[in-house]
Design a protein around this motif. Sequence first.
Motif, mmCIF file in Angstrom:
data_model
loop_
_atom_site.group_PDB
_atom_site.id
_atom_site.type_symbol
_atom_site.label_atom_id
_atom_site.label_comp_id
_atom_site.label_asym_id
_atom_site.label_seq_id
_atom_site.Cartn_x
_atom_site.Cartn_y
_atom_site.Cartn_z
ATOM 1 N N ALA A 272 0.724 -1.429 0.100
ATOM 2 C CA ALA A 272 -0.042 -0.137 0.085
ATOM 3 C C ALA A 272 0.836 1.141 0.039
ATOM 4 C CB ALA A 272 -0.827 0.057 1.076
ATOM 5 N N GLY A 273 0.291 2.527 -0.302
ATOM 6 C CA GLY A 273 1.174 3.766 -0.128
ATOM 7 C C GLY A 273 0.976 4.381 -1.534
ATOM 8 N N THR B 206 -15.828 -3.299 5.503
ATOM 9 C CA THR B 206 -16.041 -2.676 4.113
ATOM 10 C C THR B 206 -16.449 -3.719 3.184
ATOM 11 O OG1 THR B 206 -14.317 -1.048 4.285
ATOM 12 C CG2 THR B 206 -15.047 -1.440 2.174
HETATM 13 P P1 ADP Z 1 -3.281 2.436 -1.143
HETATM 14 O O1 ADP Z 1 -3.625 0.883 -0.989
HETATM 15 O O2 ADP Z 1 -1.871 2.339 -1.904
HETATM 16 O O3 ADP Z 1 -3.164 3.298 0.220
HETATM 17 P P2 ADP Z 1 -5.723 2.458 -2.640
HETATM 18 O O4 ADP Z 1 -6.269 3.335 -3.722
HETATM 19 O O5 ADP Z 1 -5.817 0.824 -2.984
HETATM 20 O O6 ADP Z 1 -4.309 2.948 -2.158
HETATM 21 O O7 ADP Z 1 -6.467 2.671 -1.427
HETATM 22 C C1 ADP Z 1 -6.663 4.013 -0.900
HETATM 23 C C2 ADP Z 1 -7.042 4.305 0.330
HETATM 24 O O8 ADP Z 1 -8.367 3.668 0.658
HETATM 25 C C3 ADP Z 1 -6.291 3.064 1.330
HETATM 26 O O9 ADP Z 1 -5.037 4.013 1.755
HETATM 27 C C4 ADP Z 1 -7.159 2.995 2.584
HETATM 28 O O10 ADP Z 1 -7.141 4.239 3.469
HETATM 29 C C5 ADP Z 1 -8.461 3.032 1.938
HETATM 30 N N1 ADP Z 1 -9.079 1.676 1.777
HETATM 31 C C6 ADP Z 1 -9.232 0.928 0.733
HETATM 32 N N2 ADP Z 1 -9.555 -0.098 0.733
HETATM 33 C C7 ADP Z 1 -10.133 -0.323 2.164
HETATM 34 C C8 ADP Z 1 -10.643 -1.264 2.928
HETATM 35 N N3 ADP Z 1 -10.954 -2.443 2.553
HETATM 36 N N4 ADP Z 1 -10.819 -0.883 4.469
HETATM 37 C C9 ADP Z 1 -10.372 0.356 4.908
HETATM 38 N N5 ADP Z 1 -9.740 1.412 4.051
HETATM 39 C C10 ADP Z 1 -9.471 0.985 2.944
#
Ligand code: ADP
Length: 384
Positions: free
Chosen positions: A334-335, A364
């Motif tokens: 992630a990030g 979620t």
């Molecule tokens: P990354 O994973 O690199 O942060 P993403 O676009 O995949 O980027 O997700 C963006 C943000 O959405 C995540 O950093 C997180 O805060 C939130 N997020 C996504 N999916 C979930 C989930 N299943 N539960 C909680 N937060 C989520």
Amino acid sequence: MAFANVNLSRRQRRALSFYDDSIANTARLSYPPVSVSDLLNFSSNVEHNQLQTGILLYKILPVRLATRIIDIHDLPYICGINPFMQFIHNDYVNVFMQMKAIKHIKTQADLSKFNTLMIEGLKQGNSALPQLARASKELAPHLAPEVLNRFINRFITCRIGRRLLAEQHLAIIQQHLHPQPHSHLIGVIDHDVNIRAVIKATYKRAFLISRDVNGLSPHMDLNIEQTTALPYVVRHIQYILLEIFKNAIRATAERAIRDSTRFLDEDDIPQVQVTVHGGPSETTIIVSDKGGGISQDHQDRVFDFAFSTAQGLDAASLLEQPQGVGDYANRPMAGEGFGLPMARAYARFFGGDISFQTMQDHGTDVYIKLRHVDLKGTQNILPV
Ligand code: ADP
Ligand code: K
Ligand code: MG
């Protein structure tokens, strides 16, 4: 254009301006639209039609590349001089120039040259995604989210399209040369995807990445209700699932670590539930986690490119050389903030979508709708 042509010799500058004109002129050309049925037609009478297909791609690809290059030029100056954006720009210009260097496609030898170029282009393009993720992180502070989203969305959607055209053309030739009995494949389109196998393998991949990063991962509870075949490009499903699984696993693992006061056993963490409902023209995959949900003020932003709540992703891991095939490669846990919007771009490519329902302090549900690739080949125009 004022594209960092500082420190160039006069000769280099002249060459650059020649290509500038050529790029601008090419971007103005129209090109034939491509439909799903065109993709499938690549496979008929390959001996004879591969040359026609080559000619079609030779018309389309340079125009699309040129249009994307112009898109980069149209960004505010500060974005154009970003080193990651420049890397991508130069890559696109290189491939464009090499394609232009092939004057025409008339013979099998011309086609071979063009095919080799496409194989090289696909390989080179593998590293474009981490670069683009990095670029969008660095551009985000300088652009309104709508502007960044529109630019990156168009960029990656066209990239998915161009790569699919090239891969389809090349795979069909391979399958013609080395036919596999009982194969489900028409080029890169699998007319009966083994979704159970794809989900299991992709989950395992996300599971192991999280173990690496977090020290543990939740298990998966898989439930498949499927009555119809799912025709799709497997690599696209793999990409989508990997991103959605990583998010669900990360939320679950981080919550478990946060809430625990004792040694954690993976068997005690709430499982990620994956449910597949297959319909006649659409398959829905629901990924449900108990990772605590997405907070109210983040819900509108999670689909923004570069928005992430994960910290501390270092440049090295962002630019790690991909080791898998294509975009489904070693991506960080992630990030990048690229997972959700990129997965959605993949799903939308064939007319599907990704959405979510989130419950505060609970978890979620992510809904992945995959619109089946229409094997009857109606004239659905693809966004290439
Ligand atoms: P990354 O994973 O690199 O942060 P993403 O676009 O995949 O980027 O997700 C963006 C943000 O959405 C995540 O950093 C997180 O805060 C939130 N997020 C996504 N999916 C979930 C989930 N299943 N539960 C909680 N937060 C989520
Ligand atoms: K995001
Ligand atoms: Mg993610």
